[in-house]
Write a protein that holds these residues in place. Structure first.
Motif, mmCIF file in Angstrom:
data_model
loop_
_atom_site.group_PDB
_atom_site.id
_atom_site.type_symbol
_atom_site.label_atom_id
_atom_site.label_comp_id
_atom_site.label_asym_id
_atom_site.label_seq_id
_atom_site.Cartn_x
_atom_site.Cartn_y
_atom_site.Cartn_z
ATOM 1 N N ASP A 43 0.805 -1.231 0.000
ATOM 2 C CA ASP A 43 0.000 0.000 0.000
ATOM 3 C C ASP A 43 0.834 1.275 0.000
ATOM 4 O O ASP A 43 0.429 2.285 0.582
ATOM 5 C CB ASP A 43 -0.971 0.013 1.181
ATOM 6 C CG ASP A 43 -2.072 -1.029 1.050
ATOM 7 O OD1 ASP A 43 -2.523 -1.258 -0.089
ATOM 8 O OD2 ASP A 43 -2.460 -1.619 2.061
ATOM 9 N N LEU B 30 -1.269 4.078 -1.991
ATOM 10 C CA LEU B 30 -2.638 4.383 -1.582
ATOM 11 C C LEU B 30 -2.646 5.592 -0.653
ATOM 12 O O LEU B 30 -2.119 5.541 0.453
ATOM 13 C CB LEU B 30 -3.246 3.166 -0.884
ATOM 14 C CG LEU B 30 -4.727 3.210 -0.541
ATOM 15 C CD1 LEU B 30 -5.563 3.441 -1.787
ATOM 16 C CD2 LEU B 30 -5.137 1.916 0.141
ATOM 17 N N SER C 213 -3.026 0.161 -4.608
ATOM 18 C CA SER C 213 -2.241 -0.135 -3.416
ATOM 19 C C SER C 213 -0.738 0.081 -3.601
ATOM 20 O O SER C 213 -0.113 0.857 -2.894
ATOM 21 C CB SER C 213 -2.506 -1.576 -2.960
ATOM 22 O OG SER C 213 -2.141 -2.488 -3.983
#
Length: 232
Positions: free
Chosen positions: A186, A189, A225
């Motif tokens: 991630d 993100l 992500s």
């Protein structure tokens, strides 16, 4: 730092070989059993394991003695890492998860799964239990157990706040063996509908003077992500 060409070729060869370990049947079962549809760049309908192939290829080539995985909803990446160790006939995975459910503000995708199942039984497919040990606790509690163990491969996918991911880095970077890899989920993100203080991306952008790789997320229909890789 760039990923060695041999590893890139290995990733695609694993997916393309008709008789590879990751046949469509096995790959699909891995995705379904271990909840692999949470931001790992995979394609369930095509039985494509996405980021799972990257972890598998790196561990297959590095042949680490110890792997540490911190955080996983149902164990997808820990299982992939254990599978690589099994195929190597070498290595062992320490898997750490606090077991929080969605009633806990720090669940970060946790659904209380690890406090409801027997981890050894859950990791019995495909005979992975001997290659993985599950620790139901926070990462800082695990770090205080007193073990002097060092890992050659560390995957971090737990507390996604800026403070949380930075703390995991500070706790375990010193325990990463020289030449080993630390991998973060991630890193691209920047927001999440359930968490206002999502901060892995901020921490990742602040890392300086360390060679790093950012692997993008190609599925525009979902949250991007990303995977971040450091080598010590």
């Amino acid at each position: 730092m760039g990923i060695p060409r041999s590893i890139i070729e290995y990733i695609w060869r694993l997916q393309d070989e008709k008789n590879s370990l990751f046949s469509q049947r096995i790959a699909r079962k891995l995705i379904l059993h271990y909840g692999g549809n949470s931001g790992h760049n995979l394609e369930e309908d095509k039985s494509f394991l996405g980021y799972g192939l990257i972890h598998y290829a790196l561990i297959s080539n590095l042949k680490p003695k110890r792997v540490l995985c911190i955080g996983s909803t149902k164990g997808f990446i820990p299982a992939i890492c254990a599978l690589a160790c099994k195929e190597n006939a070498k290595g062992h995975v320490d898997f750490v998860d606090a077991g929080y459910d969605k009633d806990n503000p720090n669940h970060w995708g946790g659904i209380g799964f690890w406090k409801e199942v027997n981890p050894d039984k859950h990791f019995s497919f495909p005979a992975l239990s001997p290659w993985i040990t599950t620790h139901i606790m926070r990462s800082d509690q695990f770090a205080r157990l007193g073990t002097k163990r060092r890992w050659q491969y560390i995957y971090i996918d737990a507390d996604h706040s800026y403070k949380g991911v930075k703390k995991d880095f500070e706790l375990f970077w010193p325990r990463l063996a020289k030449g080993g890899f630390m991998v973060f989920h991630d890193v691209l993100l920047k927001e999440h509908p359930e968490h206002a203080d999502f901060g892995v991306w901020k921490f990742w952008n602040e890392i300086k003077n360390i060679d790093k790789i950012t692997i993008p997320y190609t599925h525009s229909r979902v949250l991007p992500s990303g995977l971040g890789i450091l080598q010590k």
